[in-house]
Structure formats: structure tokens, C-alpha cells
Design a protein around this motif. Structure first.
Motif, short mmCIF file in Angstrom:
data_model
loop_
_atom_site.label_atom_id
_atom_site.label_comp_id
_atom_site.label_asym_id
_atom_site.label_seq_id
_atom_site.Cartn_x
_atom_site.Cartn_y
_atom_site.Cartn_z
N LEU A 38 0.87 -1.17 0.00
CA LEU A 38 0.00 0.00 0.00
C LEU A 38 0.91 1.22 0.00
CD1 LEU A 38 -2.81 -0.73 2.64
CD2 LEU A 38 -3.06 -0.65 0.16
N ALA A 39 0.85 2.02 -1.04
CA ALA A 39 1.70 3.20 -1.14
C ALA A 39 0.84 4.45 -1.20
CB ALA A 39 2.59 3.11 -2.39
N ALA A 81 -6.90 2.43 5.40
CA ALA A 81 -7.10 1.17 4.66
C ALA A 81 -6.21 0.07 5.23
CB ALA A 81 -6.79 1.39 3.18
N ALA A 82 -4.97 0.42 5.59
CA ALA A 82 -4.07 -0.57 6.19
C ALA A 82 -4.65 -1.10 7.50
CB ALA A 82 -2.70 0.05 6.43
N VAL A 103 3.49 -0.81 3.97
CA VAL A 103 3.05 0.55 3.70
C VAL A 103 4.28 1.40 3.34
CG1 VAL A 103 1.97 2.63 4.64
CG2 VAL A 103 1.03 0.38 5.20
N VAL A 104 4.20 2.05 2.20
CA VAL A 104 5.28 2.92 1.73
C VAL A 104 4.72 4.32 1.53
CG1 VAL A 104 6.89 3.40 -0.16
CG2 VAL A 104 6.53 1.05 0.60
N ASN A 105 5.42 5.30 2.08
CA ASN A 105 5.02 6.69 1.86
C ASN A 105 6.03 7.35 0.95
OD1 ASN A 105 5.20 9.80 2.81
ND2 ASN A 105 3.11 9.03 3.00
N VAL A 123 -0.80 -0.94 -4.63
CA VAL A 123 -1.97 -0.06 -4.67
C VAL A 123 -1.50 1.30 -4.18
CG1 VAL A 123 -4.30 0.38 -3.85
CG2 VAL A 123 -3.54 -1.98 -4.28
N LEU A 124 -1.46 2.26 -5.08
CA LEU A 124 -0.86 3.56 -4.77
C LEU A 124 -1.93 4.64 -4.80
CD1 LEU A 124 2.52 4.83 -6.29
CD2 LEU A 124 0.71 6.38 -5.55
#
Length: 802
Positions: free
Chosen positions: A637-638, A651-652, A666-668, A701-702
Motif C-alpha cells: 500500500l503506497a 485502509a491498512a 506501507v510505503v510513503n 496499490v498507490l
């Protein structure tokens, strides 16, 4: 006793000889490759194979340049020239060559026949000088390719430069543009005590490319009324000769009394000095100073043949570009060209070596006073780095916990910017320009350190308004852009906060400026100027109250089409990352940057040290938000942007509750251009680091702040970009609630969870049912908010919990 004219006072210098020389050289640059001083009869093989350039504005530009030269010589004025009709580059090159500036930058362009031959060969040639002005031309900071921005740029260069006179040539075609119409109001923001002056020359030569110009159809009375209404003191100078363009036209190109222009310039300078002296004397300044301007009437292409083969040239649009386009094949046109060039009598103007004779050369100022040697035109050499305050006193402490501490990012930034303003007060080299939106965007705390700039009296109520304020607010994005460009290019610093949706008003201006910066990097002698940074706020996801017109993140898309070496896009997810980003960009040079930030109270995610590490990386895994096996995720999840970060973390959390056995990373992303391959953008991540974040075959999913196409464009060149499923703004908008706007565009937390579950079905059989449940719940929430008019509490009260 006859009155002594201005030209009687110039001694050995002869402006008429100088102007003939400059006009001759300008015409030669358009036509000649050999025999550049006509030492033998003109033949077709002496011509350039491809005739490029614009003659029509050249004589008028030289008239202005010549008058300014006299002003510099006689009064030691500090003059910077901004040329709006940049297509008149041959005239600027001619003057630079005659005054020796070209030779000072490149000895191959020496002031002799060989140097002129080299200049002529380079003009409009591959790897030479382009047809318009460019960063490779000394003394310039404005190309003048796209018309409309010269006057605002000139005012930017005059701000906080009390000894400088910025002369600005505005062509009558450019004068028809909307940005120029707005820029005529700029004196109302120019403090005569702390600033320099702008002396505009509205050059009316009557025609655009193929039709008459509107301003040239106006009478002197109408022009005077118009510009006095703006607040100017116009002086109209007509150098059009009697009977111009008619069959009885004199053969000599120097007819017409052009000394009147030099006199008008001298008088205008005296008026400028008087306004400034009064403002700096300690006495009450004139509340409405009427700054001088000059309206110059001349013929289009003055000096060109009056008529050839039944077609009128001088004084018509036929003189706009190359007046005699068929000289290669048409002997009559070739004869007309030779007669035209010889009418300047080059043998009187240049000696046997091709050097300008003393009567011509002595007209030019010497040394650094030459207009082409103006230091402010290469402002990077004047630039002093800002004294940036430390971030720690302004950073948000996550004392209440990650995601539970809240702050307004812009308000946090404003406190730090206030200190930037204070620390730059002595040098006066930092300004903020904004289209009347500082308070709306929660940045008005800076008004504790400086006021809004305004020199005209306000009869009604106003706050934080003074003549020497360094916040420039006007409801014209064009003015803001032009002012800031001129300010930065002359060696200073600034920031441009604006509503996100309306930054696109200056799309074409940023196009031109990015091209200028790209070309500047290729000129060895140019020093880089401070980067131009836009702070896009009042972002579309929180413009649900204003509606569709205020929802438009497309400025990002425009910027990433520009050369990667001069662009950057940043989406800090909270206040501390915003601080770190702005600290970096206000210290940077040579780029155009976009920073997107929210003005509302929002969750804070990273401490200051974490924010520094995150911004340095450009993108990173947020382990504390991920779950499952960290080394072997099933899905990423980005997110990029403040609102997308909240929705992605929500969402996470949903997925952790739904599928605790699934491994979700999770990536920011704070530096959007980090997504690009390293060989396509200097900020792009190396392949190994990119793979460490996003894997090599994982679905991603970005959730993106703007249009999904921007992300897809940056990902081009990465292996398997099809595995990135980008959600973003897809032009669904209206006046509604924040959650409804997100759901309408498929970017809500529920839509993200649904998309993620679709890519987890193979491993988790219950994923489909969970996705259906989230879809139903999303639809129920949207139905509820339609009944109540507000978002449900589960949305508005949501907080991150570990």
C-alpha cells in the motif's frame, strides 16, 4: 538663441552613427554569412542558406538601447534592460557586439570583421544563438518568446534594488495580452524608498505578425488617458519620419528626430530620481507617485525598403520577420537587399579591420557600465544564501502519539517562515508572492514580521499594509509569477503559495521559465539562481465546499513534462516533513519545485529526525503501519500526499482487522520524482532501492494526491509498471463532503481496501467477501451523508492506533 539639444551634449559620440551601425549589424545577422561588411558586391553565395529572424522590432529596440547608453554615460545610471519582444534578438546582439560585451564573454566574437562574421554565422545556427533571446545572451534575464510577462518580470528585478533602473520594452503586440494589462498596476506595489524603478517603453510600431496592433490605433490623447488612469506619467515620443513609407520616402535610413527619445529618457530619469529622493528624505512621500513611462511611436522595420515589387515593406507587417525572403532566387530582391544594407553606409561606420569607428564606439558606456555587463542579469552571482532558522523550535512533538497528535502544516510552516522573513530583513532579499490568499491558506503569521506591500492610499479598512512590506498580494497569478521570476533571476529568494487549482493559470509561464533554467545550465558562465518554489495548498481534496472549479491537481502533470534536471514535486505527509522539504528547497538553486500541503488541522506522523530521514530518502517503508512478515509482503500500500496518507493508513488498519494473516507493507512517498528511474530524473531511485520498497513482482496499490497519469508517467521505464494500481483524482467533483469526494474518485479508504483485496484473492479466499462488505459499507456511508449533509463520525473521528 537656439535651444541646446540633448545630442549637442554628447561630445564625440554620435547617436545617429551608432544607430546606423546597430541597425546594419542586426540586418546583417539575419541575411549574411560572408562579406558581412559589404567590402565587395553582394552575391547569393554570401547569404545564409536559411533566413531566420525578426527585423520589424529591431530598429525600435536599438533606439531604446542607444538612448539608455546615453543615460548611462551621462548620469552613471545602473540600467538593466528587459526586452519583451525577444524576437528582436538581432538588435540586442548588434548592440552587445558594438559595446564589446560579446567579446568580453567570448573572444571569438571580437569587435572586428572576423568577430562579426562569427556572430553572424552563429545566429540562428545549430549550436549557436537561437532566433529569440536566451540565457546564452549576456545582459538578459527574459527570453520574450511567449509574450506578456516582460513588465512583471522587470518589476521583480526592481524590488529591493534601490539603485537600479529596469528599462522594459513592451511591444504593441505584447501590450494586448492579459498579463501585461495586469502588470501596469505594479507601481502600486513598488516602494520608491527601498526599491528601484521600472521605466517602460511601450513600442508602437503599428503591426503584429500580419495585422495592425490595437494600441497603435489609439490617439496620443487616448493613450495618455489610459496610462494616467493606471497611475503612470506617459511621455509620447514619435520618431516616425514625415511621409514614412510613401513613394517620396528619403533614401537615408537615419531620417527622423530620434534625439527626442534620448531627451525623454533623461527627463524620465530625472522624474524617477525626484520620486525616490522624496521617498528617501524622511519627508512624507507622494501618496500616488506618477512614475514616468515612454510611448515610442516608430515604423515597423524602420529603415527597410519602402516598397519592393509592388509590396510595401517599411511601416507594414511585411517587415515583421524577413522582409525580402526570396533573395536567393530573385535578383531584384537581392539588389534591394544590397541597396538597403548599403544605405547605412557601413564604410563610414567600420574601419578597414571591421572595428567600429571611434564615433560609433564612443557612444557605448565602458566596462561594467555596459548594459550587457549588468550584474543583475546574471543574478546567481549576486545571490547570497538565506540565513535559514533551525527547524527544531518549530517542529511538532508527537507527544500524544503517532497519528494522534494534530497540527496544521501550513501554520507550522508559517511560524518558521516568519523567522526567515526576520532574518532577511537587513538584506531585503526574501519575498512571498501570493494571489490574495495568504490568510486563507493559514500563512498569515508571517505578517508579524512584514506587511503586505502597498504604496497607494487605501480609503477603507486594511490590515498589515505598508509601503515597504515584503508580502506581495494581488489577484493575478501572472503578476506573482513575473515578479518572483524577476526577483529570483536578479539574485534573491522567494516563495509562491497559491490555491492548487489556480496555479495552472501560470502553466505557460512556468513552461517558459523551466526552459530558461534548462538552457541556463548549458551556459558555462551563468551562475544558478534560487529555485522557484510553489506551495500548492487549499488542495482539491479539501475544496469540497467550493466545488468542482476548485478541484484540479493538474499543475503537477504540467511540471513533470519539463526537463527533469530542473523540476521537482514534493508531497510532504505532515508538518515536520513540510518543514524539512521547505528548508531544502529554499536553499536550492536552478529548479522549479512544487510542494503540496494542507492548511487544515491534520494527523502528524513523523518526528523531526524521522522526517529528515524520510525526506532524504524520498520514499520509505513505514514499518509501524505495515503488518505481517516485513521481509515477505504480499502487497504494498503506497501513498503520496497528505489526504492519501490518511486514507492509506486507514485502509491498512482495515486490512489488518480483516486479514491479520496477510503481509501488507506501507510505503510513503514524499518526493514524487523518486519513482522515476535514476537515468530519467536526478531524484529517481536506483533500481535496488526501488525494488527494496516495492518488490519486483508485488501488486502495489498507490493512492496519489493528483491525476493517476502523473504517476504512470514517472514509472515509465521501470520493470512491470502494470503492477502499480494508481488511484487518484479522476475529475469527479462537486460541492459535497470530504469523504464523498474521495469515494467519488475511488480514493477512499474503503476503495483502497477493496482494490487491495482484489489482488489478495488468490491467497486469501475470504478476500472477495470482505471487499463486497467494504463496498456496501462505503455506499451506506455515502447514503447517510446525503441525509445528514456531513461525513459520519467514523470518518471524521478516525485516529491511527497501533
Amino acid at each position: 538663441m537656439p535651444r541646446e539639444t540633448h545630442e549637442d551634449r554628447v561630445g564625440a559620440a554620435r547617436p545617429d552613427a551608432y544607430r546606423r551601425a546597430a541597425d546594419y549589424v542586426a540586418a546583417a545577422l539575419i541575411y549574411l554569412r560572408e562579406n558581412v561588411l559589404l567590402t565587395e558586391p553582394l552575391r547569393p553565395e554570401h547569404l545564409k542558406p536559411r533566413l531566420l529572424g525578426h527585423w520589424g522590432s529591431c530598429p525600435g529596440i536599438t533606439q531604446v538601447y542607444s538612448a539608455l547608453d546615453q543615460l548611462v554615460r551621462e548620469r552613471d545610471a545602473d540600467v538593466l534592460l528587459v526586452t519583451g519582444p525577444g524576437h528582436g534578438a538581432p538588435a540586442v546582439h548588434a548592440n552587445l557586439w558594438l559595446e564589446g560585451t560579446h567579446a568580453a564573454y567570448d573572444p571569438a566574437l571580437s569587435r572586428d570583421a572576423e568577430g562579426l562574421r562569427e556572430l553572424s554565422r552563429r545566429y540562428c545556427a545549430p549550436d549557436g544563438f537561437p532566433s529569440h533571446l536566451s540565457p546564452a545572451v549576456p545582459g538578459t534575464l527574459h527570453e520574450g518568446g511567449e509574450l506578456g510577462y516582460a513588465l512583471a518580470t522587470a518589476f521583480g528585478a526592481a524590488l529591493d534594488a534601490p539603485g537600479r533602473v529596469v528599462a522594459c520594452i513592451v511591444g504593441d503586440g505584447e501590450a494586448e495580452t492579459g498579463p501585461t494589462a495586469g502588470a501596469w498596476h505594479s507601481p502600486k506595489h513598488l516602494d520608491p524608498a527601498t526599491g528601484g524603478a521600472v521605466l517602460p517603453f511601450l513600442h508602437l510600431n503599428g503591426y503584429k505578425i500580419s495585422s495592425p496592433s490595437l494600441f497603435a490605433t489609439m490617439s496620443d490623447t487616448e493613450l495618455t488617458h489610459l496610462f494616467r488612469g493606471y497611475g503612470w506619467d506617459p511621455r509620447i515620443v514619435d520618431v516616425t519620419p514625415d511621409g514614412a513609407g510613401g513613394p517620396d520616402r528619403a533614401d537615408r535610413p537615419d531620417r527622423g528626430d530620434r534625439s527626442e527619445l534620448a531627451g525623454a529618457v533623461a527627463d524620465a530619469h530625472a522624474a524617477i530620481t525626484a520620486i525616490q529622493r522624496q521617498a528617501r528624505s524622511g519627508e512624507a512621500p507622494d501618496p500616488r507617485p506618477a512614475w514616468p513611462m515612454i510611448v515610442l511611436r516608430s515604423l515597423k522595420g524602420q529603415g527597410a525598403p519602402a516598397e519592393v515589387q509592388g509590396t510595401r515593406i517599411e511601416g507594414t507587417f511585411h517587415a515583421h520577420q524577413v522582409p525580402l525572403p526570396d533573395v536567393h532566387e530573385d535578383p531584384e530582391q537581392l539588389r534591394a537587399l544590397e541597396a538597403w544594407l548599403r544605405s547605412y553606409r557601413p564604410e563610414e561606420l567600420f574601419d578597414e579591420e571591421g572595428r567600429p569607428v571611434p564615433e560609433v564606439a564612443s557612444h557605448c558606456p565602458e566596462g561594467d557600465r555596459r548594459i550587457g555587463m549588468q550584474p543583475a542579469a546574471d543574478g546567481g552571482r549576486l545571490r547570497t544564501p538565506l540565513d535559514l532558522p533551525p527547524l527544531a523550535p518549530h517542529a511538532v512533538d508527537l507527544g500524544e502519539g503517532r497519528g494522534r497528535t494534530t497540527a496544521g502544516p501550513n501554520e507550522v510552516l508559517a511560524a518558521w517562515l516568519t523567522e526567515v522573513v526576520r532574518r532577511s530583513a537587513e538584506r531585503r532579499d526574501f519575498r512571498i508572492v501570493s494571489p490574495d490568499e495568504l490568510a486563507s491558506n493559514k500563512l498569515d503569521a508571517v505578517l508579524a514580521a512584514t506587511d503586505r506591500a502597498g504604496t497607494w492610499p487605501v480609503d477603507e479598512y486594511a490590515e498589515h499594509l505598508s509601503r515597504d512590506g515584503r508580502v506581495m498580494e494581488v489577484l493575478s497569478e501572472h503578476n506573482c509569477q513575473g515578479w518572483l521570476q524577476g526577483y529570483l533571476q536578479s539574485g534573491r529568494h522567494g516563495l509562491f503559495p497559491t490555491y492548487e487549482a489556480f496555479a495552472s493559470v501560470v502553466d505557460s509561464m512556468v513552461n517558459q521559465y523551466a526552459k530558461w533554467l534548462k538552457a541556463s545550465r548549458e551556459v558555462p558562465w551563468r551562475a544558478p539562481v534560487s529555485s522557484l518554489t510553489y506551495l500548492l495548498t487549499s488542495e482539491g481534496w479539501r475544496q469540497e465546499h467550493n466545488g468542482y472549479s476548485h478541484q484540479g491537481p493538474g499543475f503537477i502533470n504540467n511540471l513533470i513534462t519539463k526537463k527533469s534536471t530542473v523540476t521537482g514535486v514534493y508531497l510532504p505527509p505532515d508538518a515536520n516533513t513540510l518543514l524539512v522539504t521547505m528548508e531544502r528547497l529554499l536553499d536550492e538553486t536552478g529548479k522549479v519545485n512544487v510542494v503540496v500541503s494542507g492548511k487544515h488541522e491534520a494527523a502528524q506522523w513523523l518526528g523531526l529526525d524521522e522526517a529528515r530521514a524520510h525526506c532524504a530518502a524520498g520514499a520509505s517503508v513505514w514499518d509501524w503501519a505495515s503488518h505481517g512478515e516485513p521481509a515477505a509482503p504480499e502487497l504494498v500500500l503506497a501513498c503520496a500526499g497528505g489526504i492519501p496518507t490518511v486514507e492509506t493508513l486507514a485502509a491498512a488498519r482495515l486490512l489488518r482487522e480483516d486479514l491479520p494473516e496477510a503481509a501488507i507493507r506501507v510505503v510513503n512517498i514524499v518526493d514524487l520524482c523518486a519513482l522515476a528511474p535514476a537515468d530519467r530524473h536526478p531524484n529517481g531511485m536506483a533500481d535496488g532501492r526501488f525494488d527494496a520498497l516495492f518488490g519486483t513482482d508485488l501488486p502495489v496499490v498507490l493512492d496519489f494526491h493528483g491525476y493517476p497519469s502523473a504517476v504512470h508517467q514517472l514509472l515509465h521505464g521501470r520493470p512491470r509498471p502494470d503492477r502499480f494500481h494508481v488511484r487518484g483524482y479522476v475529475e469527479e467533483g462537486t460541492t459535497t463532503t470530504p469523504y464523498d469526494l474521495l469515494a467519488a474518485n475511488g480514493t477512499s479508504r474503503h476503495d483502497l481496501a477493496i482494490t487491495a483485496l482484489a489482488h489478495l484473492e488468490d491467497r486469501h479466499p475470504k478476500a472477495r467477501a470482505l471487499a463486497e462488505r467494504h463496498a456496501a459499507h462505503r455506499d451506506a456511508l455515502r447514503a447517510e451523508l446525503r441525509r445528514t449533509g456531513v461525513d459520519p463520525a467514523e470518518i471524521t473521528d478516525w485516529r491511527w492506533s497501533a
